[in-house]
Scaffold this active site. Structure first.
Site, mmCIF file in Angstrom:
data_model
loop_
_atom_site.group_PDB
_atom_site.id
_atom_site.type_symbol
_atom_site.label_atom_id
_atom_site.label_comp_id
_atom_site.label_asym_id
_atom_site.label_seq_id
_atom_site.Cartn_x
_atom_site.Cartn_y
_atom_site.Cartn_z
ATOM 1 N N TYR A 91 -5.232 -2.154 8.147
ATOM 2 C CA TYR A 91 -6.103 -3.314 8.183
ATOM 3 C C TYR A 91 -6.802 -3.431 9.535
ATOM 4 C CZ TYR A 91 -3.251 -4.636 4.187
ATOM 5 O OH TYR A 91 -2.598 -4.635 2.986
ATOM 6 N N ASP A 109 -3.310 -2.071 -7.482
ATOM 7 C CA ASP A 109 -4.010 -2.652 -6.343
ATOM 8 C C ASP A 109 -5.258 -3.416 -6.799
ATOM 9 O OD1 ASP A 109 -5.208 -3.281 -3.965
ATOM 10 O OD2 ASP A 109 -5.054 -1.280 -3.098
ATOM 11 N N SER A 146 -8.335 -3.552 -4.278
ATOM 12 C CA SER A 146 -9.207 -2.381 -4.263
ATOM 13 C C SER A 146 -10.092 -2.325 -5.505
ATOM 14 C CB SER A 146 -8.362 -1.105 -4.164
ATOM 15 O OG SER A 146 -7.822 -0.959 -2.872
ATOM 16 N N GLN A 165 -0.729 2.157 -6.235
ATOM 17 C CA GLN A 165 -2.187 2.289 -6.217
ATOM 18 C C GLN A 165 -2.822 1.765 -7.496
ATOM 19 O OE1 GLN A 165 -3.350 6.281 -5.325
ATOM 20 N NE2 GLN A 165 -2.339 6.301 -3.335
ATOM 21 N N ARG A 190 0.833 -1.196 0.000
ATOM 22 C CA ARG A 190 0.000 0.000 0.000
ATOM 23 C C ARG A 190 0.864 1.242 0.000
ATOM 24 N NH1 ARG A 190 -5.147 -1.625 3.434
ATOM 25 N NH2 ARG A 190 -6.173 -1.948 1.504
#
Length: 460
Positions: free
Chosen positions: A229, A129, A132, A126, A121
């Site tokens: 998390y 990912d 996500s 990004q 992360r």
């Protein structure tokens, strides 16, 4: 010329594909010859002709044996691995937790395997990912599935014949999937509440127009890891939280659960005693059903009815909108492949010191190299090594020297979870996700949503 293969997925219920015409064009521009197995994109509404027009060739499963890079959605089966050449780079969502034998099979096949779920992360990752991108769609689809099963209207309607009350929707687990579920339910006119064990999401829930519900004690205040998390909560906290939500669930029309902790069975959030108090026709959507489920009575791959309440346990929820899911997943893969390519020589050149590689490489050089799984693989191979020793009294033949210099295994940092990331990035990214989810329906949610995709998959 380096070859990239896009196989047709063989896993049950898998409708996605690892490339689109758009990403094929970019792979070709990087210097790859791209071969797509016939029919690989059909379930994602991509006919073979569109791949050909983008510069790919259509091949058979046997053509994958010549590929230097194999891009997939799911982990290849043992039968598929037998066809891959040694040294090939395999990139997919490999789902290694609880699948030690499958991880060892990847190592034994001699492939360099990267698992996309472990992408760290950090800002530069990004766009890669996958959790996500897929969880975002799962959260959206969960609300659509709930609306389809719920035999009443979701928004409040004031008509000449009377007023129709708005449906009450409760989201349990506010990661990427949860945030999108909140935003989608709100767009459909429902009254939405949400809960999560992480205090950072309270503000995000409110920003989307929903009400936050949680036991806000001292344990709650420390219920988030450095990477963003959710932590596993104590039995005492779980009991208090269960008591709080039990009365709340009884008043809800739709409950969507998304709670999932990496590498562990899904926590049980909703018991039969809780939903027995819901009115007939209410709906429960369990996005964690593939890991055991958050809802008592949920059955993977089925819709069941218990005490008049429908419990939906669809598998591969993101794959239920395969065209969109493939579009995003293929871009995630492309972005990662670009970091592995020497742009001048137009060949794969893996830098094992790169933080993206360290976090995601699972096997290399015939070994399991990821620290979270290397010890298990060593233990599994120990009995075989003992059996291979020469019998007592017999002289063992001397081993031949290796023909090439041993490859140095990449060093990977140990982590409590499958991903690592500075804690300072988690909350700002989560806020970005909340803002994007609240945007007008035509806007695609930002992949920067970082409240712990893995704490909530379906996102999972």
């Amino acid at each position: 010329m380096m070859r990239v293969a896009i196989p047709k997925e063989t896993a049950p219920n898998e409708t996605r594909v690892a490339a689109t015409p758009e990403t094929v064009k970019k792979l070709t521009a990087l210097g790859f010859a791209v071969v797509v197995e016939a029919g690989a994109g059909v379930a994602s509404r991509i006919p073979d002709g569109e791949f050909v027009a983008a510069g790919a060739t259509i091949g058979k499963a046997a053509d994958i044996a010549r590929a230097d890079v194999v891009l997939k959605v799911r982990r290849p089966s043992s039968a598929e691995l037998k066809a891959y050449k040694k040294g090939a780079v395999v990139i997919a969502m490999l789902d290694p937790y609880g699948n030690d034998a499958a991880v060892k099979a990847l190592a034994d096949a001699g492939v360099t395997a990267f698992t996309m779920e472990f992408m760290p992360r950090i800002t530069r990752a990004q766009v890669m990912d996958v959790l996500s991108s897929q969880a975002n769609l799962a959260g959206y689809q969960a609300v659509i599935d709930a609306a389809g099963e719920y035999d009443r209207a979701l928004p409040m309607m004031m008509t000449a014949a009377g007023t129709v009350p708005a449906a009450k929707v409760f989201i349990m687990g506010v990661g990427v999937a949860g945030l999108q579920a909140i935003a989608t339910a709100r767009r459909l006119g429902a009254v939405v509440t949400a809960t999560d064990v992480r205090p950072a999401v309270k503000e995000q829930v409110a920003s989307l127009g929903a009400k936050f519900l949680a036991v806000e004690d001292e344990e709650f205040k420390a219920a988030e890891t450095a990477g963003g998390y959710a932590k596993e909560m104590s039995k005492e906290y779980q009991a208090k939280q269960a008591a709080l939500v039990a009365d709340h669930i009884a008043k809800q029309d739709i409950v969507i659960t998304t709670a999932l902790i990496p590498g562990r069975p899904a926590p049980r959030l909703v018991t039969r005693a809780m939903y027995a108090r819901m009115r007939p026709g209410s709906v429960l959507i369990d996005l964690a059903v593939e890991r055991g489920g958050n809802v008592e009575g949920a059955v993977a791959g089925k819709i069941t009815e218990v005490d008049g309440v429908k419990i939906v346990g669809h598998l591969n929820v993101a794959g239920r909108i395969a065209a969109t899911a493939s579009q995003l997943y293929a871009k995630n893969l492309l972005a990662f492949v670009e970091t592995l390519v020497d742009k001048d020589a137009k060949v794969i050149k893996i830098d094992f010191d790169d933080e993206l590689v360290k976090a995601t490489v699972l096997t290399h050089g015939g070994k399991v190299v990821h620290p979270n799984f290397a010890s298990a693989a060593t233990a599994a191979s120990a009995p075989a090594a003992s059996a291979a020793k020469p019998a007592a009294g017999k002289k063992a033949a001397p081993a031949k020297p290796a023909a090439t210099k041993p490859v140095k295994a990449p060093v990977a940092k140990a982590a409590a979870t499958a991903k690592t990331a500075p804690s300072k990035t988690a909350t700002p990214k989560a806020k970005t996700a909340a803002k994007t989810a609240a945007a007008k329906p035509a806007a695609a949610p930002s992949p920067a949503a970082k409240t712990a995709a893995k704490s909530t998959e379906g996102e999972a």
